[in-house]
Design a protein around this motif. Structure first.
Motif, PDB file in Angstrom:
ATOM      1  N   CYS A  51      -0.676   4.403  -0.429  1.00  0.00           N
ATOM      2  CA  CYS A  51      -1.507   5.556  -0.053  1.00  0.00           C
ATOM      3  C   CYS A  51      -1.713   5.671   1.456  1.00  0.00           C
ATOM      4  CB  CYS A  51      -2.860   5.468  -0.751  1.00  0.00           C
ATOM      5  SG  CYS A  51      -3.952   4.174  -0.128  1.00  0.00           S
ATOM      6  N   GLY A  52      -1.566   4.579   2.177  1.00  0.00           N
ATOM      7  CA  GLY A  52      -1.745   4.601   3.628  1.00  0.00           C
ATOM      8  C   GLY A  52      -3.181   4.391   4.073  1.00  0.00           C
ATOM      9  N   LEU A  53      -4.102   4.213   3.144  1.00  0.00           N
ATOM     10  CA  LEU A  53      -5.521   4.074   3.504  1.00  0.00           C
ATOM     11  C   LEU A  53      -5.940   2.632   3.782  1.00  0.00           C
ATOM     12  CD1 LEU A  53      -7.049   6.524   0.856  1.00  0.00           C
ATOM     13  CD2 LEU A  53      -6.561   6.980   3.275  1.00  0.00           C
ATOM     14  N   CYS A  80      -2.020  -3.549   0.134  1.00  0.00           N
ATOM     15  CA  CYS A  80      -3.148  -2.846  -0.484  1.00  0.00           C
ATOM     16  C   CYS A  80      -4.446  -3.626  -0.282  1.00  0.00           C
ATOM     17  CB  CYS A  80      -2.867  -2.706  -1.981  1.00  0.00           C
ATOM     18  SG  CYS A  80      -4.238  -2.050  -2.934  1.00  0.00           S
ATOM     19  N   GLU A 122      -1.496   4.258  -6.735  1.00  0.00           N
ATOM     20  CA  GLU A 122      -1.542   2.832  -7.070  1.00  0.00           C
ATOM     21  C   GLU A 122      -0.623   2.082  -6.127  1.00  0.00           C
ATOM     22  OE1 GLU A 122      -3.384   1.297  -9.341  1.00  0.00           O
ATOM     23  OE2 GLU A 122      -4.304   3.171 -10.022  1.00  0.00           O
ATOM     24  N   PRO A 123      -0.926   0.812  -5.839  1.00  0.00           N
ATOM     25  CA  PRO A 123      -0.025   0.026  -4.993  1.00  0.00           C
ATOM     26  C   PRO A 123       1.283  -0.274  -5.720  1.00  0.00           C
ATOM     27  CG  PRO A 123      -1.756  -1.350  -5.876  1.00  0.00           C
ATOM     28  CD  PRO A 123      -2.095   0.055  -6.274  1.00  0.00           C
ATOM     29  N   GLY A 148      -7.293  -2.039  -1.747  1.00  0.00           N
ATOM     30  CA  GLY A 148      -8.137  -1.414  -2.770  1.00  0.00           C
ATOM     31  C   GLY A 148      -8.662  -0.040  -2.405  1.00  0.00           C
ATOM     32  N   LYS A 149      -8.402   0.440  -1.183  1.00  0.00           N
ATOM     33  CA  LYS A 149      -8.950   1.741  -0.756  1.00  0.00           C
ATOM     34  C   LYS A 149      -8.306   2.924  -1.472  1.00  0.00           C
ATOM     35  CE  LYS A 149     -11.312   0.672   3.427  1.00  0.00           C
ATOM     36  NZ  LYS A 149     -11.101  -0.773   3.381  1.00  0.00           N
ATOM     37  N   HIS A 150      -7.240   2.682  -2.238  1.00  0.00           N
ATOM     38  CA  HIS A 150      -6.605   3.768  -2.999  1.00  0.00           C
ATOM     39  C   HIS A 150      -7.477   4.207  -4.170  1.00  0.00           C
ATOM     40  CE1 HIS A 150      -5.509   0.106  -5.230  1.00  0.00           C
ATOM     41  NE2 HIS A 150      -5.617   0.888  -6.285  1.00  0.00           N
ATOM     42  N   CYS A 161       0.842  -1.200   0.000  1.00  0.00           N
ATOM     43  CA  CYS A 161       0.000   0.000   0.000  1.00  0.00           C
ATOM     44  C   CYS A 161       0.876   1.250   0.000  1.00  0.00           C
ATOM     45  CB  CYS A 161      -0.902  -0.005   1.238  1.00  0.00           C
ATOM     46  SG  CYS A 161      -1.800   1.533   1.498  1.00  0.00           S
TER      47      CYS A 161
HETATM   48  S1  FES Z   1      -5.047   0.743  -0.442  1.00  0.00           S
HETATM   49 FE1  FES Z   1      -3.241   1.958  -0.428  1.00  0.00          FE
HETATM   50  S2  FES Z   1      -2.332   1.552  -2.363  1.00  0.00           S
HETATM   51 FE2  FES Z   1      -4.124   0.348  -2.369  1.00  0.00          FE
END
Ligand code: FES
Length: 78
Positions: free
Chosen positions: A27-29, A36, A46-47, A38-40, A25
């Motif tokens: 994005c850190g979400l 990852c 992108e992962p 999928g929350k990005h 991941c």
């Molecule tokens: S959830 Fe953070 S890159 Fe996919």
């Protein structure tokens, strides 16, 4: 929201398997750190796809500040 979000203050020790693909991941979400979930989607991020070079314990970045994407480089201490 400013991304990447800091998802942790220390690396996570995870067991990786040689030759297997992992999506780190960026994005850190993700709620499945350091991977990852999928929350990005919709964030423009992108992962990072990574292939483990050897099996064993690896320390993956959660602060998202690493200069070696996927792997902790100590940047969380800064
Ligand atoms: S959830 Fe953070 S890159 Fe996919």
């Amino acid at each position: 929201m400013d991304l990447p979000k800091r998802a942790g203050d220390a690396p996570l020790a995870v067991e990786l398997e040689e030759g297997k693909r992992y999506s780190w991941c960026t994005c850190g979400l993700s709620e499945n750190q350091p991977f990852c979930d999928g929350k990005h989607r919709g964030s423009g991020m992108e992962p990072k796809m990574m292939i483990a070079e050897k099996s064993g314990t690896h320390y993956l970045c959660t602060c998202k500040l690493t200069g070696n994407p996927g792997f902790c480089d100590g940047s969380h201490k800064n």
